[in-house]
Design a protein around this motif. Structure first.
Motif, PDB file in Angstrom:
ATOM      1  N   ILE A   8       2.053  17.129   9.188  1.00 46.64           N
ATOM      2  CA  ILE A   8       2.603  16.252   8.153  1.00 46.64           C
ATOM      3  C   ILE A   8       1.748  14.992   8.130  1.00 46.64           C
ATOM      4  O   ILE A   8       1.635  14.307   9.136  1.00 46.64           O
ATOM      5  CB  ILE A   8       4.075  15.914   8.453  1.00 46.64           C
ATOM      6  CG1 ILE A   8       4.921  17.190   8.396  1.00 46.64           C
ATOM      7  CG2 ILE A   8       4.590  14.877   7.458  1.00 46.64           C
ATOM      8  CD1 ILE A   8       6.356  17.001   8.837  1.00 46.64           C
ATOM      9  N   PRO A   9       1.116  14.705   6.995  1.00 49.07           N
ATOM     10  CA  PRO A   9       0.286  13.497   6.913  1.00 49.07           C
ATOM     11  C   PRO A   9       1.122  12.255   7.213  1.00 49.07           C
ATOM     12  O   PRO A   9       2.293  12.195   6.854  1.00 49.07           O
ATOM     13  CB  PRO A   9      -0.203  13.483   5.468  1.00 49.07           C
ATOM     14  CG  PRO A   9       0.042  14.851   4.935  1.00 49.07           C
ATOM     15  CD  PRO A   9       1.168  15.426   5.733  1.00 49.07           C
ATOM     16  N   ARG A  10       0.504  11.301   7.898  1.00 47.45           N
ATOM     17  CA  ARG A  10       1.192  10.059   8.243  1.00 47.45           C
ATOM     18  C   ARG A  10       0.353   8.857   7.817  1.00 47.45           C
ATOM     19  O   ARG A  10      -0.168   8.125   8.659  1.00 47.45           O
ATOM     20  CB  ARG A  10       1.456  10.000   9.747  1.00 47.45           C
ATOM     21  CG  ARG A  10       2.546  10.964  10.186  1.00 47.45           C
ATOM     22  CD  ARG A  10       2.597  10.969  11.704  1.00 47.45           C
ATOM     23  NE  ARG A  10       3.737  11.711  12.188  1.00 47.45           N
ATOM     24  CZ  ARG A  10       4.856  11.153  12.632  1.00 47.45           C
ATOM     25  NH1 ARG A  10       4.986   9.846  12.656  1.00 47.45           N
ATOM     26  NH2 ARG A  10       5.839  11.894  13.069  1.00 47.45           N
ATOM     27  N   LEU A  19       1.220   7.467  -2.745  1.00 44.93           N
ATOM     28  CA  LEU A  19       1.766   8.019  -1.499  1.00 44.93           C
ATOM     29  C   LEU A  19       2.961   8.927  -1.779  1.00 44.93           C
ATOM     30  O   LEU A  19       3.078  10.012  -1.199  1.00 44.93           O
ATOM     31  CB  LEU A  19       2.170   6.882  -0.565  1.00 44.93           C
ATOM     32  CG  LEU A  19       1.012   6.033  -0.030  1.00 44.93           C
ATOM     33  CD1 LEU A  19       1.544   4.720   0.540  1.00 44.93           C
ATOM     34  CD2 LEU A  19       0.212   6.798   1.010  1.00 44.93           C
ATOM     35  N   ILE A  20       3.841   8.490  -2.657  1.00 48.96           N
ATOM     36  CA  ILE A  20       5.012   9.303  -3.011  1.00 48.96           C
ATOM     37  C   ILE A  20       4.568  10.581  -3.715  1.00 48.96           C
ATOM     38  O   ILE A  20       5.073  11.672  -3.426  1.00 48.96           O
ATOM     39  CB  ILE A  20       6.010   8.474  -3.857  1.00 48.96           C
ATOM     40  CG1 ILE A  20       6.685   7.426  -2.957  1.00 48.96           C
ATOM     41  CG2 ILE A  20       7.037   9.374  -4.535  1.00 48.96           C
ATOM     42  CD1 ILE A  20       7.554   6.421  -3.691  1.00 48.96           C
ATOM     43  N   GLY A 145       3.870   0.337  -0.305  1.00 47.51           N
ATOM     44  CA  GLY A 145       3.267   1.493   0.376  1.00 47.51           C
ATOM     45  C   GLY A 145       3.285   1.315   1.882  1.00 47.51           C
ATOM     46  O   GLY A 145       3.645   2.239   2.622  1.00 47.51           O
ATOM     47  N   ALA A 146       2.952   0.126   2.351  1.00 48.61           N
ATOM     48  CA  ALA A 146       2.956  -0.146   3.794  1.00 48.61           C
ATOM     49  C   ALA A 146       4.378  -0.086   4.355  1.00 48.61           C
ATOM     50  O   ALA A 146       4.615   0.510   5.414  1.00 48.61           O
ATOM     51  CB  ALA A 146       2.320  -1.504   4.077  1.00 48.61           C
ATOM     52  N   ARG A 151       8.433   3.063   7.456  1.00 49.98           N
ATOM     53  CA  ARG A 151       9.785   3.592   7.627  1.00 49.98           C
ATOM     54  C   ARG A 151       9.778   5.118   7.665  1.00 49.98           C
ATOM     55  O   ARG A 151      10.470   5.739   8.468  1.00 49.98           O
ATOM     56  CB  ARG A 151      10.692   3.074   6.496  1.00 49.98           C
ATOM     57  CG  ARG A 151      12.131   3.519   6.637  1.00 49.98           C
ATOM     58  CD  ARG A 151      12.778   2.946   7.905  1.00 49.98           C
ATOM     59  NE  ARG A 151      14.148   3.409   8.031  1.00 49.98           N
ATOM     60  CZ  ARG A 151      14.673   3.879   9.166  1.00 49.98           C
ATOM     61  NH1 ARG A 151      13.969   3.922  10.268  1.00 49.98           N
ATOM     62  NH2 ARG A 151      15.925   4.291   9.184  1.00 49.98           N
ATOM     63  N   ARG A 152       8.986   5.737   6.794  1.00 51.91           N
ATOM     64  CA  ARG A 152       8.881   7.207   6.751  1.00 51.91           C
ATOM     65  C   ARG A 152       8.386   7.733   8.099  1.00 51.91           C
ATOM     66  O   ARG A 152       8.944   8.690   8.647  1.00 51.91           O
ATOM     67  CB  ARG A 152       7.921   7.585   5.617  1.00 51.91           C
ATOM     68  CG  ARG A 152       7.625   9.062   5.476  1.00 51.91           C
ATOM     69  CD  ARG A 152       6.540   9.230   4.393  1.00 51.91           C
ATOM     70  NE  ARG A 152       6.026  10.569   4.270  1.00 51.91           N
ATOM     71  CZ  ARG A 152       5.056  11.066   5.030  1.00 51.91           C
ATOM     72  NH1 ARG A 152       4.507  10.362   6.002  1.00 51.91           N
ATOM     73  NH2 ARG A 152       4.621  12.301   4.832  1.00 51.91           N
ATOM     74  N   ASN A 153       7.346   7.097   8.656  1.00 48.85           N
ATOM     75  CA  ASN A 153       6.781   7.553   9.928  1.00 48.85           C
ATOM     76  C   ASN A 153       7.775   7.359  11.069  1.00 48.85           C
ATOM     77  O   ASN A 153       7.873   8.192  11.972  1.00 48.85           O
ATOM     78  CB  ASN A 153       5.444   6.858  10.211  1.00 48.85           C
ATOM     79  CG  ASN A 153       4.365   7.319   9.234  1.00 48.85           C
ATOM     80  OD1 ASN A 153       4.448   8.388   8.642  1.00 48.85           O
ATOM     81  ND2 ASN A 153       3.352   6.491   9.053  1.00 48.85           N
TER      82      ASN A 153
END
Length: 187
Positions: A8-10, A19-20, A145-146, A151-153
């Motif tokens: 999974i790309p991070r 990014l989305i 994006g940052a 948060r996603r990671n």
């Protein structure tokens, strides 16, 4: 954290819209693998669950609120996006609850999830990401994006896609009224 054959790309930075969109294309690729009887469907299911939950939760926490405050999207559009996340999460839970990956029940659950996800992706790209592109500055999109990737990671590290967590998220969505009460489903 359960390892899968899927990397999974991070990313850690970039324009939040790009990014989305990258995650949306990843969802589509994982759905294709879930339909492919020769693919590692168990690994594809685990990867999709992890990235779908991390993506949606981070989006609601970091992106929708900011886009509302910048008036790029309305409160209604944000809430509609959250409702569609809830519907996708409920379909994901049904997929996660399938015992095997070689049953008709599994195939049906994949298609139910694909239907919910494809609808949401199309709508979000048109009603949320286009206004974000047009009405929000490059700097704000970079900042978002940052924040979103961080948060996603973090959620990926916390195994946010585990069946236990997905059950909690779906229960919360029912409680918050984003999904109908369980007794309203059986009509």
């Amino acid at each position: 954290m359960r390892m899968t054959d899927y990397e999974i790309p991070r990313p850690t930075s970039g324009d939040v819209v790009d990014l989305i969109l990258d995650d949306h294309r990843l969802f589509e690729a994982l759905l294709r693998d879930l339909r492919d009887s020769t693919a590692d469907r168990e690994a594809a299911r685990a990867a999709l669950s992890a990235v779908l939950i991390a993506h949606g939760e981070a989006e609601e926490e970091k992106v929708y609120t900011q886009l509302k405050s910048k008036r790029a999207i309305t409160a209604h559009e944000a809430e509609h996006g959250e409702e569609e996340h809830a519907e996708g999460n409920e379909a994901l839970l049904a997929l996660l609850e399938c015992k095997g990956t070689d049953t008709q029940k599994f195939d049906d659950a994949v298609e139910d999830l694909a239907t919910a996800l494809n609808h949401h992706i199309g709508e979000e790209e048109q009603t949320i990401l286009n206004p974000a592109r047009e009405d929000v500055s490059e700097q704000v999109r970079q900042d978002l994006g940052a924040a979103w990737t961080a948060r996603r990671n973090e959620l990926l590290d916390e195994d946010a896609g585990s069946i236990t967590n997905v059950r909690k998220i779906v229960a919360r969505a029912h409680k918050e009224g984003l999904l109908p009460a369980d007794d309203e489903d059986e009509e």
